[in-house]
Motif scaffolding. Sequence first.
Motif, PDB file in Angstrom:
ATOM      1  N   UNK A  87       0.849  -1.192   0.000  1.00  0.00           N
ATOM      2  CA  UNK A  87       0.000   0.000   0.000  1.00  0.00           C
ATOM      3  C   UNK A  87       0.880   1.235   0.000  1.00  0.00           C
ATOM      4  N   UNK A  88       0.387   2.291  -0.601  1.00  0.00           N
ATOM      5  CA  UNK A  88       1.099   3.564  -0.591  1.00  0.00           C
ATOM      6  C   UNK A  88       0.891   4.259   0.755  1.00  0.00           C
ATOM      7  N   UNK A  89       1.899   5.004   1.226  1.00  0.00           N
ATOM      8  CA  UNK A  89       1.719   5.760   2.473  1.00  0.00           C
ATOM      9  C   UNK A  89       0.588   6.770   2.313  1.00  0.00           C
ATOM     10  N   UNK A  90      -0.103   7.032   3.403  1.00  0.00           N
ATOM     11  CA  UNK A  90      -1.200   8.005   3.377  1.00  0.00           C
ATOM     12  C   UNK A  90      -0.813   9.239   4.174  1.00  0.00           C
ATOM     13  N   UNK A  91      -1.223  10.370   3.679  1.00  0.00           N
ATOM     14  CA  UNK A  91      -0.972  11.621   4.395  1.00  0.00           C
ATOM     15  C   UNK A  91      -1.897  11.712   5.596  1.00  0.00           C
ATOM     16  N   UNK A  92      -1.394  12.315   6.660  1.00  0.00           N
ATOM     17  CA  UNK A  92      -2.223  12.544   7.839  1.00  0.00           C
ATOM     18  C   UNK A  92      -3.293  13.572   7.526  1.00  0.00           C
ATOM     19  N   UNK A  93      -4.377  13.528   8.260  1.00  0.00           N
ATOM     20  CA  UNK A  93      -5.469  14.464   7.985  1.00  0.00           C
ATOM     21  C   UNK A  93      -5.844  15.261   9.225  1.00  0.00           C
ATOM     22  N   UNK A  94      -4.871  15.600  10.046  1.00  0.00           N
ATOM     23  CA  UNK A  94      -5.156  16.426  11.209  1.00  0.00           C
ATOM     24  C   UNK A  94      -5.426  17.849  10.726  1.00  0.00           C
ATOM     25  N   UNK A  95      -6.537  18.454  11.139  1.00  0.00           N
ATOM     26  CA  UNK A  95      -6.870  19.795  10.634  1.00  0.00           C
ATOM     27  C   UNK A  95      -6.007  20.913  11.225  1.00  0.00           C
ATOM     28  N   UNK A  96      -5.267  20.664  12.297  1.00  0.00           N
ATOM     29  CA  UNK A  96      -4.527  21.744  12.941  1.00  0.00           C
ATOM     30  C   UNK A  96      -3.475  22.379  12.019  1.00  0.00           C
ATOM     31  N   UNK A  97      -2.649  21.614  11.310  1.00  0.00           N
ATOM     32  CA  UNK A  97      -1.707  22.279  10.391  1.00  0.00           C
ATOM     33  C   UNK A  97      -2.428  23.115   9.318  1.00  0.00           C
ATOM     34  N   UNK A  98      -3.575  22.646   8.871  1.00  0.00           N
ATOM     35  CA  UNK A  98      -4.341  23.427   7.893  1.00  0.00           C
ATOM     36  C   UNK A  98      -4.840  24.729   8.522  1.00  0.00           C
ATOM     37  N   UNK A  99      -5.227  24.674   9.789  1.00  0.00           N
ATOM     38  CA  UNK A  99      -5.681  25.885  10.475  1.00  0.00           C
ATOM     39  C   UNK A  99      -4.540  26.894  10.605  1.00  0.00           C
ATOM     40  N   UNK A 100      -3.325  26.388  10.859  1.00  0.00           N
ATOM     41  CA  UNK A 100      -2.164  27.277  10.932  1.00  0.00           C
ATOM     42  C   UNK A 100      -1.909  27.897   9.561  1.00  0.00           C
ATOM     43  N   UNK A 101      -2.025  27.083   8.525  1.00  0.00           N
ATOM     44  CA  UNK A 101      -1.852  27.598   7.159  1.00  0.00           C
ATOM     45  C   UNK A 101      -2.907  28.656   6.855  1.00  0.00           C
ATOM     46  N   UNK A 102      -4.143  28.413   7.267  1.00  0.00           N
ATOM     47  CA  UNK A 102      -5.215  29.388   7.044  1.00  0.00           C
ATOM     48  C   UNK A 102      -4.941  30.675   7.814  1.00  0.00           C
ATOM     49  N   UNK A 103      -4.333  30.553   8.995  1.00  0.00           N
ATOM     50  CA  UNK A 103      -4.005  31.745   9.784  1.00  0.00           C
ATOM     51  C   UNK A 103      -3.018  32.641   9.044  1.00  0.00           C
ATOM     52  N   UNK A 104      -2.199  32.049   8.185  1.00  0.00           N
ATOM     53  CA  UNK A 104      -1.274  32.846   7.379  1.00  0.00           C
ATOM     54  C   UNK A 104      -2.034  33.747   6.411  1.00  0.00           C
ATOM     55  N   UNK A 105      -3.254  33.365   6.077  1.00  0.00           N
ATOM     56  CA  UNK A 105      -4.057  34.123   5.117  1.00  0.00           C
ATOM     57  C   UNK A 105      -4.993  35.095   5.828  1.00  0.00           C
ATOM     58  N   UNK A 106      -5.658  34.635   6.898  1.00  0.00           N
ATOM     59  CA  UNK A 106      -6.682  35.467   7.548  1.00  0.00           C
ATOM     60  C   UNK A 106      -6.235  36.066   8.871  1.00  0.00           C
ATOM     61  N   UNK A 107      -5.043  35.724   9.329  1.00  0.00           N
ATOM     62  CA  UNK A 107      -4.550  36.238  10.603  1.00  0.00           C
ATOM     63  C   UNK A 107      -4.683  35.196  11.695  1.00  0.00           C
ATOM     64  N   UNK A 108      -3.859  35.339  12.718  1.00  0.00           N
ATOM     65  CA  UNK A 108      -3.777  34.313  13.757  1.00  0.00           C
ATOM     66  C   UNK A 108      -4.535  34.656  15.030  1.00  0.00           C
ATOM     67  N   UNK A 109      -5.381  35.670  14.995  1.00  0.00           N
ATOM     68  CA  UNK A 109      -6.144  36.045  16.189  1.00  0.00           C
ATOM     69  C   UNK A 109      -6.937  34.841  16.707  1.00  0.00           C
ATOM     70  N   UNK A 110      -6.770  34.545  17.968  1.00  0.00           N
ATOM     71  CA  UNK A 110      -7.505  33.444  18.595  1.00  0.00           C
ATOM     72  C   UNK A 110      -6.882  32.076  18.420  1.00  0.00           C
ATOM     73  N   UNK A 111      -5.803  31.963  17.662  1.00  0.00           N
ATOM     74  CA  UNK A 111      -5.187  30.658  17.414  1.00  0.00           C
ATOM     75  C   UNK A 111      -4.334  30.177  18.589  1.00  0.00           C
ATOM     76  N   UNK A 112      -3.633  31.078  19.243  1.00  0.00           N
ATOM     77  CA  UNK A 112      -2.694  30.687  20.301  1.00  0.00           C
ATOM     78  C   UNK A 112      -3.343  29.862  21.422  1.00  0.00           C
ATOM     79  N   UNK A 113      -4.508  30.250  21.932  1.00  0.00           N
ATOM     80  CA  UNK A 113      -5.095  29.433  23.005  1.00  0.00           C
ATOM     81  C   UNK A 113      -5.378  27.994  22.554  1.00  0.00           C
TER      82      UNK A 113
END
Length: 180
Positions: A87-113
Motif C-alpha cells: 500500500x502507498x503511504x497516506x498523508x495525515x489528515x489532522x486539521x490543525x496544520x491546515x488551520x495554521x496555514x489558514x491563519x497565514x491568510x486570515x490572521x492568527x487572532x484566537x489561534x494561540x489558546x
Amino acid sequence: MSLPHAILTALLEKPSSGLELTRRFDRSIGYFWTATHQQIYRELGKLEQAGLIRVLPAEAPTRGQRKEYEVLSAGREELTAWVARVEEPRAGRDPLPLRVRAAAVVGSAGLAPELRRHLELHRQRLAEYRDIERRDFPPGRDAEPDRLRHVVLKGGIRLEHFWIEWLSEVLDELPGDAPA
C-alpha cells in the motif's frame, strides 16, 4: 488500516465480547485507530456474515447473554494477507496544520489558546504512553509479539514528541506570543 483488520487483530490477541472489545479499543488500539462503539458492533456483524469470525458457543444459553467472538481460519488468512499487502503511504489528515496555514491568510487572532490546548493534550498523551511503556514493557519482555507491540507504542511516543516540538515552534512564530 481498516477497522475490520483492527478488530481481527484484537480478537486474535484475545477472543472478546463486543463490550470487551470496545473497552480494549479505548485502552490500546484506539490510540492510533479510533472507532465508535457503534462502528465496532456493526463491523462485528459484517465480519461474522463474511465467515471471518464466529460467536463462541455458550455453555448454557441464557436470554440476554453476551456474545463472545473468535477469529476463524478465514479471518486469520485475511489478516495475514493484509499484513503483507503493498500500500502507498497516506498523508495525515489532522486539521490543525491546515488551520495554521489558514491563519497565514486570515490572521492568527484566537489561534494561540487552541495551540496551547493542543500542546497540553499532547503532553498528557505522552505521559500516558510513558506510563503504558513502564507498565507493559519491563526489561526482559522481549518475545517477538511484545517487541512489535512495543515498537508501535514507541512510534506513538515519537509522534507525541513531534507534536510537542512542532506546536512549541508554531507558538514561538506567532506575533506577540510568549513561548510555550
